[in-house]
Design a protein around this motif. Structure first.
Motif, PDB file in Angstrom:
ATOM      1  N   GLN A  12      25.642 -16.067   8.869  1.00 49.48           N
ATOM      2  CA  GLN A  12      24.763 -17.197   9.190  1.00 49.48           C
ATOM      3  C   GLN A  12      25.089 -17.763  10.572  1.00 49.48           C
ATOM      4  O   GLN A  12      24.190 -18.133  11.323  1.00 49.48           O
ATOM      5  CB  GLN A  12      24.902 -18.303   8.143  1.00 49.48           C
ATOM      6  CG  GLN A  12      24.324 -17.946   6.796  1.00 49.48           C
ATOM      7  CD  GLN A  12      24.633 -19.011   5.760  1.00 49.48           C
ATOM      8  OE1 GLN A  12      25.691 -19.635   5.793  1.00 49.48           O
ATOM      9  NE2 GLN A  12      23.699 -19.204   4.830  1.00 49.48           N
ATOM     10  N   LYS A  13      26.376 -17.838  10.890  1.00 48.95           N
ATOM     11  CA  LYS A  13      26.791 -18.351  12.192  1.00 48.95           C
ATOM     12  C   LYS A  13      26.311 -17.440  13.312  1.00 48.95           C
ATOM     13  O   LYS A  13      25.850 -17.914  14.356  1.00 48.95           O
ATOM     14  CB  LYS A  13      28.331 -18.501  12.223  1.00 48.95           C
ATOM     15  CG  LYS A  13      28.825 -19.247  13.412  1.00 48.95           C
ATOM     16  CD  LYS A  13      28.378 -20.689  13.383  1.00 48.95           C
ATOM     17  CE  LYS A  13      28.985 -21.450  14.534  1.00 48.95           C
ATOM     18  NZ  LYS A  13      28.345 -22.743  14.723  1.00 48.95           N
ATOM     19  N   GLU A  35      22.686 -18.000  13.807  1.00 48.89           N
ATOM     20  CA  GLU A  35      22.481 -19.278  14.503  1.00 48.89           C
ATOM     21  C   GLU A  35      22.735 -19.131  16.000  1.00 48.89           C
ATOM     22  O   GLU A  35      21.995 -19.667  16.826  1.00 48.89           O
ATOM     23  CB  GLU A  35      23.398 -20.357  13.907  1.00 48.89           C
ATOM     24  CG  GLU A  35      23.195 -21.720  14.501  1.00 48.89           C
ATOM     25  CD  GLU A  35      21.824 -22.319  14.228  1.00 48.89           C
ATOM     26  OE1 GLU A  35      21.408 -23.170  15.043  1.00 48.89           O
ATOM     27  OE2 GLU A  35      21.168 -21.943  13.246  1.00 48.89           O
ATOM     28  N   GLN A  49      20.076 -19.785  18.946  1.00 49.94           N
ATOM     29  CA  GLN A  49      20.349 -20.714  20.040  1.00 49.94           C
ATOM     30  C   GLN A  49      20.257 -20.024  21.398  1.00 49.94           C
ATOM     31  O   GLN A  49      19.789 -20.613  22.369  1.00 49.94           O
ATOM     32  CB  GLN A  49      21.722 -21.354  19.847  1.00 49.94           C
ATOM     33  CG  GLN A  49      21.765 -22.311  18.689  1.00 49.94           C
ATOM     34  CD  GLN A  49      23.157 -22.823  18.393  1.00 49.94           C
ATOM     35  OE1 GLN A  49      24.156 -22.216  18.784  1.00 49.94           O
ATOM     36  NE2 GLN A  49      23.229 -23.934  17.685  1.00 49.94           N
TER      37      GLN A  49
END
Length: 131
Positions: free
Chosen positions: A5-6, A9, A13
């Motif tokens: 998930q990171k 993300e 971004q």
């Protein structure tokens, strides 16, 4: 937050920063910093090579996220929110811009390497010490 998930993300971004760079309303300093961060994130060549134990992954774990955080703070929040909406829509489909950006970065690195090799060979060829 899970690692996968990171990573997703960070990809989002990075794409938000890319979209913010294309907007006229983004301040010039913010654009320059964001371009550097996006280019570094997409570049296949790292500041610290990955084969170096522990330090090799330092840029992937610290430098890129830190650069993203700083770039996001430099860009006005209205632009970030607008670009996040566009990024969410675009990430659900294929991202042809990311493929193009990747090809451009790889092409730039190839040109830099060719230029360096050209300079080395021209020095060797025209220097009597090497003949």
């Amino acid at each position: 937050m899970k690692i996968k998930q990171k990573i997703e993300e960070i990809k989002k971004q990075t794409y938000v920063l890319y979209l913010a760079c294309k907007k006229k309303e983004t301040p010039v300093i913010s654009k320059i910093f964001a371009i550097i961060v996006v280019s570094y994130a997409l570049s296949p060549i790292d500041l610290i090579p990955d084969f170096i134990p522990v330090l090799g992954y330092l840029d992937d774990l610290l430098i890129i996220p830190l650069g993203i955080i700083i770039a996001m703070k430099l860009i006005p929040i209205e632009i970030i929110k607008e670009c996040e909406i566009k990024a969410d829509e675009k990430l659900k489909s294929d991202i042809p811009e990311a493929k193009i950006a990747g090809r451009i970065i790889i092409s730039l690195w190839i040109l830099i390497i060719i230029f360096i090799l050209y300079k080395i060979f021209s020095i060797i060829r025209f220097n009597p010490k090497y003949n």
